[in-house]
Design a protein around this motif. Structure first.
Motif, short mmCIF file in Angstrom:
data_model
loop_
_atom_site.label_atom_id
_atom_site.label_comp_id
_atom_site.label_asym_id
_atom_site.label_seq_id
_atom_site.Cartn_x
_atom_site.Cartn_y
_atom_site.Cartn_z
N LEU A 46 37.96 56.26 65.77
CA LEU A 46 36.64 56.89 65.65
C LEU A 46 36.68 58.33 66.13
O LEU A 46 37.49 58.69 66.99
CB LEU A 46 35.58 56.10 66.45
CG LEU A 46 35.64 56.07 67.98
CD1 LEU A 46 35.11 57.33 68.63
CD2 LEU A 46 34.87 54.88 68.49
N ILE B 94 44.52 71.67 61.77
CA ILE B 94 43.62 72.70 62.33
C ILE B 94 44.44 73.89 62.81
O ILE B 94 44.10 75.05 62.53
CB ILE B 94 42.76 72.11 63.47
CG1 ILE B 94 41.95 70.92 62.96
CG2 ILE B 94 41.81 73.17 64.03
CD1 ILE B 94 41.28 70.11 64.04
N LYS C 124 32.37 69.75 69.94
CA LYS C 124 31.95 69.75 68.54
C LYS C 124 30.47 69.41 68.52
O LYS C 124 29.91 69.03 69.56
CB LYS C 124 32.77 68.74 67.71
CG LYS C 124 32.61 67.30 68.18
CD LYS C 124 33.56 66.35 67.48
CE LYS C 124 33.05 65.91 66.13
NZ LYS C 124 33.77 64.72 65.61
#
Ligand code: NAD
Ligand code: UDX
Length: 476
Positions: free
Chosen positions: A160, A228, A336
């Protein structure tokens, strides 16, 4: 069936809430040694913010979902025990700054062994180094007084992501279960599979051997973080050449072999997992004598640190090489959007870098408290997950604001460090009028309308975008 989960954190809480919701026939008890955390799980204000979590907890709590500090009782009674304790980076001793600290995991295993009077399936939910199951099995077997009690260990890593945890749990790309290739191991896999089959289609429940499952989790996080760092490294080249990183990301992402997800250039990745798990992977490679492999993965973290540092340097350079005494508004502190979690957030390093050059920061985040921010800015690297960390006092270089407008009032510059949706719809004309001039914007997430801001009069720096004409002149 009774399930106990040791560790009521970001993983244990939401994961068990989803199992309880989807499996009304199973009793699920989440236990933790942290009494304040358990109290919060039993209150109206849950200890973590996660969209959709409140509703699921409210619908099951007190029916088949319980949160308790009675660790021994519930672990002793359970058939299946998930271990979801923290596995932070070691801060001292052999492997400090890289290796996983398994103190909490081993403590949990010793406790399971001590209280078990019936056989158990023990599920590794925490992210652990490959081969941890072997060590845990030894701890369990050697510490249980009753020779008839059997322990079967499974690896069931969690994929997750925070902010979308409930959706990820309800509709995962896959669930991975690793177990021994013995009849008992395969039976245990079957039991855990039967839990997930309550709501997940069979073809999405993957099985593997224990070591593959453990290593898959570290590899998944390393590959995601590597994407990233790859696009962030290209963002530096874009700024140097006048290319636009969003156009580059879009162009390459349409190649189905590359894919469009996880290519957003940013001020750097944060969160409790990526850096920790890559460093852990690096350490494992080093201990296996795989120097080149270790160096390859370590470069993902190196580029991430470079990106944060580059962002700070860009701010200082653009603001005439001095930010001493200048107010800088920091919009967003969480790692985030849609989470209040600040673990390893890039905002920590950026804020520390700006403060080191004398800036006065005014920080606003819709979900992060002032106390948390102060704590984060005095906690040494890797110490955040250890009880040894020192308590923060008030930092004179920081104030926190009730909203973005207050944060920007009288500021020389504003920086966006978290991509909260509410920042996109701010009244920037109003903000511009209250800022010092020239008014700078440093968008570390590329979420603002840069052209519109320039028309208002802002000087705008956006990651991986052609430099603002104002800055181009300065550098030419
Ligand atoms: P967390 O710090 O939020 O929660 C861990 C909890 O375990 C804490 O509340 C702590 O008090 C408790 N604990 C520690 N030792 C204990 C013991 N002996 N008995 C009872 N409770 C104990 O951590 P988290 O973010 O939930 O992560 C847990 C694990 O899952 C880590 O290994 C992490 O790498 C992994 N993981 C995290 C995420 C994420 O998004 N946070 C995603 C996937 C995997
Ligand atoms: C990650 C993994 O995605 C998840 O599968 C794993 O179980 C735990 O670690 P998480 O850290 O919660 O999840 O969030 P994620 O969405 O992966 O973001 C991590 C960091 O990368 C954030 O700081 C985010 O802003 C940043 N990021 C993400 C980028 O900078 N660019 C992107 O394109 C995507």
């Amino acid at each position: 069936m009774k399930i106990a989960c040791i560790g009521a954190g970001y993983v244990g809480g939401p994961t068990m809430a989803m199992i309880a919701k989807m499996c009304p026939d199973i009793t699920v008890v989440v236990v933790d040694i942290n009494a304040a955390r358990i109290k919060a799980w039993n209150s109206d204000t849950l200890p973590i913010y996660e969209p959709g979590l409140d509703e699921v907890v409210q619908s099951c709590r007190g029916k088949n979902l319980f949160f308790s500090t009675e660790v021994h009782k519930h672990v002793g009674e359970a058939d299946v025990i998930f271990v979801s304790v923290n596995t932070p980076t070691k801060t001292r001793g052999v492997g400090a700054g890289k290796a996983a600290d398994l103190t909490y995991w081993e403590g949990a295993a010793r406790m399971i062994a001590a209280v078990s009077k019936t056989s158990k399936i023990v599920v590794e939910k925490s992210t652990v180094p490959v081969k941890t199951a072997e060590a845990i099995e030894k701890v369990l077997r050697r510490n249980c007084a009753d020779p008839d009690v059997q322990f079967e260990i499974l690896s069931n890593p969690e994929f997750l992501a925070e902010g979308t945890a409930m959706e990820d749990l309800k509709n995962p790309d896959r669930v991975l279960i690793g177990g021994k290739e013995t009849p008992a191991g395969q039976r245990a896999i079957g039991v855990l599979k039967s839990v997930y089959q309550h709501w997940i289609p069979e073809e999405r429940i993957l099985t593997a051997n224990l070591w593959s499952a453990e290593l898959s989790k570290l590899t998944a996080n390393a590959m995601l973080a590597q994407r990233i760092s790859s696009i962030n490294s290209i963002s530096a080249l874009c700024e140097a050449t006048g290319a636009d990183v969003q156009q580059v990301a879009h162009s390459i992402g349409t190649d189905s072999r590359i894919g469009g997800k996880f290519l957003n250039a940013s001020v750097g990745f944060g969160g409790s997992c990526f850096q920790k798990d890559i460093l852990n992977l690096v350490y494992i490679c080093e201990t296996q004598g795989l120097k080149q492999v270790a160096e390859y993965w370590h470069s993902v973290v190196t580029i991430n640190d470079y990106q944060k540092q580059r962002f700070v340097e860009r701010i200082i350079e653009a603001m005439f090489n001095t930010i001493s005494g200048k107010k800088i508004a920091v919009l967003g502190f969480a790692f985030k959007k849609d989470t209040g979690d600040t673990r390893e957030t890039p905002a920590i390093d950026v804020c520390k870098g700006l403060m080191a050059d004398g800036a006065k920061l005014c920080i606003y985040d819709p979900k992060v408290t002032e106390a948390q921010i102060n704590q984060d800015l005095v906690t040494p690297k890797f110490e955040w997950d250890h009880p040894t960390r020192k308590e923060a006092g008030k930092n004179e270089a920081i104030t926190c604001a009730a909203d973005a407008y207050d944060a920007c009032d009288g500021a020389h510059a504003l920086t966006v460090l978290t991509e909260w949706d509410e920042f996109k719809t701010l009244d920037f004309q109003r903000i511009y009028e209250k800022m010092m001039k020239p008014a700078f914007v440093f968008d570390g997430r590329n979420i603002l309308d840069h052209e519109a801001l320039r028309e208002m009069g802002f000087i705008v720096f956006a990651l991986g975008k052609p430099l603002d004409p104002f800055m181009q002149k300065q550098y030419s």
